[in-house]
Motif scaffolding. Structure first.
Motif, PDB file in Angstrom:
ATOM      1  N   SER A 399       0.504  -1.053  -0.220  1.00  0.00           N
ATOM      2  CA  SER A 399       0.144   0.079  -0.164  1.00  0.00           C
ATOM      3  C   SER A 399       0.944   1.131  -0.022  1.00  0.00           C
ATOM      4  O   SER A 399       0.276   2.392  -0.418  1.00  0.00           O
ATOM      5  N   ASP A 400       1.853   1.221   0.504  1.00  0.00           N
ATOM      6  CA  ASP A 400       2.969   2.326   0.328  1.00  0.00           C
ATOM      7  C   ASP A 400       4.226   2.132  -0.501  1.00  0.00           C
ATOM      8  O   ASP A 400       5.164   3.748  -0.444  1.00  0.00           O
ATOM      9  N   GLN A 433       3.895   3.384  -5.587  1.00  0.00           N
ATOM     10  CA  GLN A 433       2.610   2.061  -5.626  1.00  0.00           C
ATOM     11  C   GLN A 433       3.143   1.358  -6.310  1.00  0.00           C
ATOM     12  O   GLN A 433       2.520   1.342  -7.529  1.00  0.00           O
ATOM     13  N   GLN A 463      -0.300   1.930  -9.868  1.00  0.00           N
ATOM     14  CA  GLN A 463      -0.856   3.066  -9.613  1.00  0.00           C
ATOM     15  C   GLN A 463      -0.605   4.324 -10.229  1.00  0.00           C
ATOM     16  O   GLN A 463       0.470   4.761 -11.291  1.00  0.00           O
ATOM     17  N   ASP A 540      -6.103   2.430  -8.525  1.00  0.00           N
ATOM     18  CA  ASP A 540      -5.867   1.995  -6.726  1.00  0.00           C
ATOM     19  C   ASP A 540      -5.596   0.523  -7.354  1.00  0.00           C
ATOM     20  O   ASP A 540      -5.488  -0.294  -7.729  1.00  0.00           O
ATOM     21  N   THR A 541      -5.923   0.427  -6.008  1.00  0.00           N
ATOM     22  CA  THR A 541      -4.863  -1.431  -5.236  1.00  0.00           C
ATOM     23  C   THR A 541      -5.876  -2.007  -5.960  1.00  0.00           C
ATOM     24  O   THR A 541      -5.371  -3.228  -6.591  1.00  0.00           O
ATOM     25  N   GLU A 545      -5.415  -5.631  -8.081  1.00  0.00           N
ATOM     26  CA  GLU A 545      -5.488  -6.939  -7.647  1.00  0.00           C
ATOM     27  C   GLU A 545      -6.621  -7.536  -9.066  1.00  0.00           C
ATOM     28  O   GLU A 545      -5.649  -8.495  -9.119  1.00  0.00           O
TER      29      GLU A 545
END
Length: 892
Positions: A399-400, A433, A463, A540-541, A545
């Motif tokens: 996430s970071d 990220q 991202q 976004d994540t 994914e």
């Protein structure tokens, strides 16, 4: 058939499907000034190309502005409306984005995917070419109506056993008491006579206004015959006034009776029909030429076509729908179109045993209900990781920060190539990220051939960026960008059409060059000649994914043995353990001993490794040899030469070109014909200084003899890898295997290395797979045969079939001794087919020995009187027997 416009060109120099439609006038003002013919031609080119891309995984339409405007223009309302009609939605942005770059105009097309399978068809079409009767009209069905009609018709048909039962559920208005049928039976009518029935669902009137009645009839037949056949049958009266119902006839001088009948027969015979039922008849119809008299003299003829109800679907012509096939755009035939349109489930209900197997032993990893049209179903064995779990294990997104993976590989690469770490880090500075996935060769990962001079590849999923595939070369050379572009193209297509990704996606191809002298970066070519809209970047994540889960299917998917039973492509997924073995660097692991426990997928891995060998070393099937001990395994290989150990030892000339050898079930090899291991090693090492591949798969727990195997001692089996995750067997069978393996561990035969048996402490078993184990003792031999027949009949009532069953005995001599009595017991239950394992794909019960069935599997396995003269290996034989059974095991 609607032919594709020859001016459409599929361009191959992009990492995406790009179709050049040529010059098109854009903007409402410009398009209104065009002649209607030119406007329709341009619209046809654009819509055909867009339809092909929607059905083929998405891509880009490229067109040149034929008008002279220098400023930005819009597509044009008529073109936009044709796109709305194609997707049957007002929301163009869901599938299209538009961009103008100078005098080029681009349409970015996302792959078609259905939001709700019960409402939305699975592919796009300009026209279904199916007609229906609505009141007194024959109307074309749009895609949604066609989808609904086909789905409902198929559901009705599949619940019936014969075409006569099918027709009984279709509304029939045709019977001898029908007034239309009474007229059809007449031999003559009077001119001006009013027919005693109106137009209706089953009756259509047409006047004869043309002199060439034959051409007119041929023109109207497709739509009316399709409509009547699909909706209960009906009558087409040609020579009746539409409004007044007066019989006018067709003037006799305008009709050649024999020519008219021939034209009608040809027109109806060429209508495409698609069957869901087991019968294959064409459209059933009859015709009548009724004399029409006027003033006592023959004036002409009333021509009537009586169309019978059709069991399945009748088209007026092939649908207007296209797909990209390599560098060509092809139109779909009706049968292929129906298959893609309606059926997200690859398993025909007639193959109910396969449905049971899927339901009881497998979990769906990719439902086709909402996926792109070219996707195939993906299943994994129950109890194994879901694709989301596999993604989090193999490709976790932090996430970071930006993660490099796999750690062992990138550290190895950075240590081998000075300056590579600095080059990669410099490229990654804009990204905060995501994940950068290294590979020795993404080409090999994608089943493409590897290129010499490539240090490595790296795929960036980050991202606020589209996916980027980097190819790092040792030195700048011709063809580097084309090679990278081809990989990026293949990856993008597989993410959508294999992995099932439904978002907007492209893969940017970027080449880097590492100079050993200066460690300088050298970028060959632009990142991409087409600049994609921002919506093609991962936001976004969640999007990252989702894309990585599609990547899991691309990398871990392999063709399932179920495909041969279902007669369609079905994929299974490798486990993490299997994938890590598959990912090994072949150049650094030219010889490898793979120790795999029962049911861990050794044969599957052997097949996948041979595919990888072919791509890494650029060799044909004549350079790769697969050696097994038993003849039946030979039937599964089509990517290499295949032989048994005996044939390998007897024939040297047949294998003179072999460079790479894969050996399966090596624990059952023997030295009776010579040193097979020494011969294999010599053959693979003769190409010095670059020897070939020699991988040997074995499992000492399944050793079926007490002779010398010819394998090196365990200490000499190096390097080696392990497969300890058992994925084949249902839980009761797995528990039985564990007990028998413990017995072997505590009292092993003399020819099994005791140190190997410690592997049992590392075993992992897939949990929760339903099945059964039954052991019956003290049964006379004839009672065993009766037990097999009765139990088979019971399973067949539940939906299994003969091809799910194997009956295994101890020796090949017992096969011949028991065959007659077993077949007699089976035939009493009307089970007729019995054969040996050499015909594994046939629709029959297999009867063979445990040894010859090694490496194979079936849902239901009977072991009849399993024993061996060498009592020391009895439990090994039981392990081999039990490991063959997927769901149900009976030991008698």
């Amino acid at each position: 058939m609607e032919e594709c416009n020859s001016s459409l060109v599929v361009e191959s120099s992009y990492p995406d499907l790009v179709i050049n439609v040529g010059g098109v006038n854009l903007g409402d003002g410009n398009r209104k000034m065009l002649q209607e013919t030119q406007r329709e031609q341009e619209k046809a080119r654009v819509t055909q190309a867009v339809c092909a891309l929607l059905n083929s995984g998405g891509g880009v339409i490229r067109m040149e502005m034929a008008n002279k405007d220098e400023c930005l223009v819009e597509l044009g309302q008529d073109l936009e409306q044709s796109l709305r009609d194609l997707i049957e939605s007002l929301d163009l942005q869901a599938f299209f984005e538009f961009k103008q770059q100078r005098r080029r105009f681009y349409i970015f097309v996302k792959s078609w995917s259905s939001e709700d399978n019960f409402v939305k068809p699975r592919i796009c079409s300009l026209s279904s070419s199916l007609y229906c009767r609505s009141g007194t009209s024959a109307l074309p069905m749009d895609s949604r109506e066609a989808f609904d009609f086909l789905r409902k018709r198929k559901a009705k048909i599949l619940g019936k056993k014969s075409s006569s039962e099918v027709l009984s559920v279709i509304n029939q208005n045709l019977n001898n008491s029908d007034p239309a049928d009474l007229v059809f039976q007449k031999g003559h009518l009077e001119h001006g006579e009013i027919l005693p029935f109106p137009k209706s669902q089953s009756v259509e009137f047409k006047q004869c206004t043309e002199e060439n009645i034959q051409d007119y009839v041929a023109t109207i037949i497709p739509q009316y015959v399709s409509a009547f056949a699909n909706f209960g049958g009906g009558y087409l009266f040609i020579g009746v006034d539409d409004m007044s119902r007066k019989v006018l006839g067709c003037a006799k001088e305008n009709i050649d009776r024999s020519s008219l009948e021939s034209i009608v027969a040809k027109a109806i015979a060429t209508l495409p029909v698609v069957h869901f039922c087991s019968s294959e008849p064409g459209v059933q119809y009859s015709t009548k030429i009724i004399d029409v008299f006027k003033g006592g003299e023959l004036y002409g003829y009333l021509y009537v076509i009586k169309v019978e109800p059709f069991c399945c679907a009748v088209f007026s012509k092939d649908p207007k729908s296209w797909m990209v096939n390599d560098k060509d755009i092809r139109s779909l035939k009706a049968k292929e179109w129906v298959g893609m349109m309606t059926d997200p489930n690859p398993v025909p209900p007639s193959l109910s045993s396969c449905l049971i197997k899927l339901a009881e032993a497998f979990e769906s990893q990719l439902s086709l209900s909402h996926r792109p049209p070219l996707c195939r179903p993906v299943y994994s064995k129950k109890g194994l990781e879901h694709k989301a779990d596999l993604q989090r294990h193999l490709f976790p997104v932090a996430s970071d920060h930006l993660r490099y993976t796999p750690e062992s590989l990138w550290k190895e690469l950075f240590s081998e190539h000075e300056g590579l770490e600095e080059l990669i880090n410099r490229q990654m500075r804009p990204f905060s990220q995501g994940i950068l996935i290294f590979s020795r060769s993404w080409a090999v990962d994608l089943n493409l051939q590897e290129k010499e001079g490539v240090i490595c590849d790296a795929l960036l999923i980050a991202q606020n960026s589209p996916p980027i595939l980097y190819t790092i070369l040792r030195k700048l050379e011709a063809g580097g960008q084309d090679y990278c572009t081809r990989k990026a193209f293949t990856l993008k297509q597989k993410l959508v059409n294999m992995g099932g990704y439904t978002g907007k996606v492209c893969v940017v191809a970027k080449v880097l060059c590492l100079s050993p002298e200066s460690s300088a970066e050298c970028v060959e070519g632009a990142v991409s000649p087409i600049h994609y809209p921002r919506s093609y970047s991962l936001a976004d994540t969640q999007q990252m994914e989702a894309l990585l889960q599609a990547l899991v299917i691309v990398l871990l998917g392999f063709r399932s043995f179920l495909s041969d039973q279902l007669h369609c492509e079905v994929l299974n997924l490798l486990t993490v353990e299997q994938y890590e073995l598959f990912s090994k660097n072949l150049c650094e692991n030219r010889e490898l001993f793979v120790h795999g426990l029962p049911g861990s997928g050794k044969t599957i891995m052997a097949m996948n490794i041979m595919e990888k060998v072919r791509n890494v070393f650029h060799c044909g099937t004549d350079r790769i040899l697969y050696i097994c001990e038993n003849q039946p395994l030979r039937n599964f290989k089509d990517i290499c030469q295949v032989t048994t150990r005996k044939a390998f030892m007897k024939n040297s000339f047949d294998f003179k070109n072999i460079q790479h050898i894969i050996i399966d079930e090596a624990q059952n090899f023997r030295t009776e014909d010579g040193d097979w291991y020494g011969k294999a090693k010599t053959m693979t090492q003769r190409a010095n200084p670059c020897p070939g591949i020699l991988w040997i798969f074995l499992d000492y727990f399944q050793t079926s003899h007490l002779s010398c195997s010819g394998l090196p001692p365990l200490s000499g089996q190096y390097p080696r890898a392990k497969l300890t995750r058992v994925v084949r067997n249902a839980e009761p069978i797995a528990n039985y295997l564990q007990r028998e393996m413990q017995v072997i561990r505590h009292n092993p035969p003399h020819n099994i290395p005791p140190r190997f048996l410690g592997m049992i402490s590392e075993v992992e078993w897939a949990q929760g797979v339903q099945g059964s184990l039954k052991i019956e003792t003290n049964l006379p031999i004839q009672a065993m045969f009766t037990y097999v027949a009765d139990t088979c009949k019971c399973h067949f009532r539940k939906g299994y079939s003969e091809k799910d069953v194997a009956v295994l005995v101890s020796t090949t001599a017992e096969v011949e001794r028991y065959k007659h009595d077993l077949l007699r017991a089976l035939r009493k239950k009307r089970i007729m087919q019995l054969s040996d394992a050499c015909d594994m794909l046939g629709d029959h019960i297999v009867l063979d020995s445990v040894r010859r069935f090694s490496g194979l599997e079936r849902n239901i396995v009977f072991g009849i009187h399993p024993r061996t003269p060498e009592s020391a290996i009895l439990h090994n034989i039981l392990v081999c027997l039990a490991s063959r059974a997927i769901q149900h095991l009976y030991i008698l």
